[in-house]
Design an enzyme around this catalytic site. Structure first.
Site, PDB file in Angstrom:
ATOM      1  N   LYS A 143      62.244  38.603  61.824  1.00 40.06           N
ATOM      2  CA  LYS A 143      61.065  39.368  62.230  1.00 40.06           C
ATOM      3  C   LYS A 143      60.675  38.983  63.654  1.00 40.06           C
ATOM      4  O   LYS A 143      60.692  37.806  64.025  1.00 40.06           O
ATOM      5  CB  LYS A 143      59.922  39.087  61.265  1.00 40.06           C
ATOM      6  CG  LYS A 143      58.733  40.009  61.377  1.00 40.06           C
ATOM      7  CD  LYS A 143      57.736  39.725  60.247  1.00 40.06           C
ATOM      8  CE  LYS A 143      56.544  40.675  60.294  1.00 40.06           C
ATOM      9  NZ  LYS A 143      55.610  40.419  59.176  1.00 40.06           N
ATOM     10  N   CYS A 213      57.270  45.023  58.170  1.00 38.70           N
ATOM     11  CA  CYS A 213      55.812  45.026  58.046  1.00 38.70           C
ATOM     12  C   CYS A 213      55.085  45.278  59.362  1.00 38.70           C
ATOM     13  O   CYS A 213      54.995  46.398  59.830  1.00 38.70           O
ATOM     14  CB  CYS A 213      55.364  43.710  57.411  1.00 38.70           C
ATOM     15  SG  CYS A 213      53.655  43.745  56.805  1.00 38.70           S
ATOM     16  N   PRO A 410      28.829  35.164  33.438  1.00 41.00           N
ATOM     17  CA  PRO A 410      27.465  34.634  33.251  1.00 41.00           C
ATOM     18  C   PRO A 410      26.416  35.729  33.430  1.00 41.00           C
ATOM     19  O   PRO A 410      26.495  36.532  34.347  1.00 41.00           O
ATOM     20  CB  PRO A 410      27.355  33.585  34.355  1.00 41.00           C
ATOM     21  CG  PRO A 410      28.314  34.023  35.400  1.00 41.00           C
ATOM     22  CD  PRO A 410      29.444  34.697  34.674  1.00 41.00           C
ATOM     23  N   LEU A 411      25.457  35.754  32.522  1.00 43.12           N
ATOM     24  CA  LEU A 411      24.422  36.774  32.543  1.00 43.12           C
ATOM     25  C   LEU A 411      23.020  36.197  32.696  1.00 43.12           C
ATOM     26  O   LEU A 411      22.033  36.878  32.463  1.00 43.12           O
ATOM     27  CB  LEU A 411      24.478  37.607  31.252  1.00 43.12           C
ATOM     28  CG  LEU A 411      25.781  38.344  30.978  1.00 43.12           C
ATOM     29  CD1 LEU A 411      25.748  38.997  29.605  1.00 43.12           C
ATOM     30  CD2 LEU A 411      26.029  39.392  32.046  1.00 43.12           C
ATOM     31  N   SER A 412      22.907  34.935  33.082  1.00 46.97           N
ATOM     32  CA  SER A 412      21.598  34.272  33.121  1.00 46.97           C
ATOM     33  C   SER A 412      20.640  34.971  34.076  1.00 46.97           C
ATOM     34  O   SER A 412      19.462  35.166  33.764  1.00 46.97           O
ATOM     35  CB  SER A 412      21.759  32.803  33.509  1.00 46.97           C
ATOM     36  OG  SER A 412      22.402  32.704  34.785  1.00 46.97           O
TER      37      SER A 412
END
Length: 422
Positions: A143, A213, A410-412
């Site tokens: 490359k 690329c 987590p939903l606190s």
């Protein structure tokens, strides 16, 4: 590594097929060629798993689609996201082991395969394309432009190759010789391979080059010089991660390149999460003379996806001949390009030996008729679909490869919010 014999079908060579029809001499239908590219869901440092997926793509390209050229993603043997493991010699050594296993397993038998892997050459680390056919390494192409913007840090791991003795890609000494690892059985009969910015010309007149690329995005992209030098097929193995609407830019560059210069352009990409924070969004394509002929999906949980197209190379030659300015500029690079061409007199890649599934009918021993692929409609997701599909596919890859049983959410904060409201 082990190889299942029932996964590999016997394929006749060009000469054997012609002899079966009572013919001799070079193929007369060499202007047709079937090419294949792929999306691969690779995993950083999973050398065995990566090699098996590469092998599967080669077998699908050759035995299912009848292709004589297969292109793979950037750094497919080790995975693109190895990061500082690219600074370790073991990474390079295991890639050579994987390549040797692929050769011994018959991945390159009857098909030109373009593999992506790192190569240590003269003390410098290079991000390379390795082109192999019939168990021989024909070219190692390093490359020349590193990707260092955004999430990319390629200059930390690799060196941008410069042609010895000249700043121009097709100037100076076109190549070095790279010593192959002779202790591996696959390379016992070949001690060295060409290393440099070159392209291949085969006995049937087909010419194949490659870029990698970031080179597609540069102002002086290599495909321009290759087109002017007569290269008809360009393969781009990439490790491009998903960004919102990035696919549109990618397709625009590829289509405009072939519309301006003519030729066949193949693009391969990794797809999925390979162990890091990025999601590679696939979308392998085949474009000819500015028209899209094949496109792979952008988001999916499958490990291997191969697309192919059958193309008449005379269409490329006629397209270029219709542009007078192309001929004028091409005439100026003849001297440099002749030194950058590797002539492979022992190999054909023209589409005589393996007709595609749509072109396999052969009546009364007659030669098969080849049907060129028709243009297809470009498939692009909406912004909302990209926002939904990209993170979902990344989370699935992370979950199944980490061995976890699920995600903890987590939903606190939400609970406290509802307490404040009610």
């Amino acid at each position: 590594m082990s190889f299942e014999n029932d996964a590999k079908d016997e394929v006749l060579t060009d000469v054997e097929l012609r002899n079966s029809h009572g013919m001799s001499g070079p193929p007369t239908h060499g202007s047709y060629i079937t090419v294949a590219t792929c999306n691969l869901n690779q995993w950083a440092l999973d050398f065995d798993g990566n090699a098996k997926r590469v092998l599967k793509s080669c077998l699908i390209a050759r035995d299912v689609h009848g292709a004589s050229y297969r292109l793979g993603p950037e750094l497919e043997l080790c995975g693109y996201g190895c990061e500082d493991h690219f600074l370790e010699h073991d990474t390079f050594y295991h890639c050579w082991e994987s390549l040797a296993w692929l050769i011994d397993s018959g991945a390159t038998d009857g098909i030109l395969c373009d593999f992506g892997m790192p190569v240590l050459h003269c003390g410098a680390r290079y991000n390379c394309r390795v082109l192999c056919k019939d168990r021989k390494v024909l070219l190692i192409r390093p490359k020349i432009a590193m990707a260092d913007g955004g999430n990319y840090r390629e200059s930390r791991y690799f060196t941008a190759y410069r042609t010895p003795g000249h700043g121009h890609p097709f100037g100076g000494t076109p190549s070095d010789e790279h010593s192959l690892p002779r202790h591996l059985p696959a390379f016992q009969e070949q001690s060295t391979a060409p290393f440099g910015i070159q392209f291949l010309q085969f006995k049937d007149g087909s010419t194949i080059g490659c870029e990698s690329c970031e080179e597609l995005w540069t102002p002086q992209a290599p495909h321009i010089d290759m087109a002017l030098a007569g290269v008809e097929i360009v393969g781009n193995g990439s490790g491009s991660h998903h960004e919102l609407r990035k696919l549109n830019q990618r397709i625009d560059l590829i289509v405009s390149a072939t519309r301006k210069c003519g030729g066949i352009y193949l693009y391969a990409n990794q797809r999925g999460g390979d162990g890091g924070r990025l999601y590679y969004d696939g979308s392998a394509v085949i474009v000819c003379n500015g028209e899209l002929l094949a496109q792979a999906s952008q988001f999916s949980v499958s490990d291997v996806e191969v697309v192919a197209a059958t193309i008449d190379l005379d269409d490329v030659r006629s397209y270029r001949a219709s542009i007078p300015s192309f001929g004028i500029q091409a005439a100026r690079v003849t001297e440099d390009s002749s030194r950058s061409c590797i002539v492979c007199q022992d190999y054909f890649v023209g589409q005589f030996g393996r007709p595609s599934p749509q072109s396999r009918q052969c009546l009364d021993g007659a030669l098969p008729d080849f049907v060129p692929s028709k243009p297809v409609q470009l498939m692009v997701h909406t912004e909302e679909e990209e926002c939904c599909l990209g993170p979902a596919c990344w989370m699935w890859d992370y979950l199944r490869r980490s061995g976890a049983s699920g995600f903890f959410l987590p939903l606190s904060a939400i609970i406290w919010h509802f307490r404040a409201v009610f």
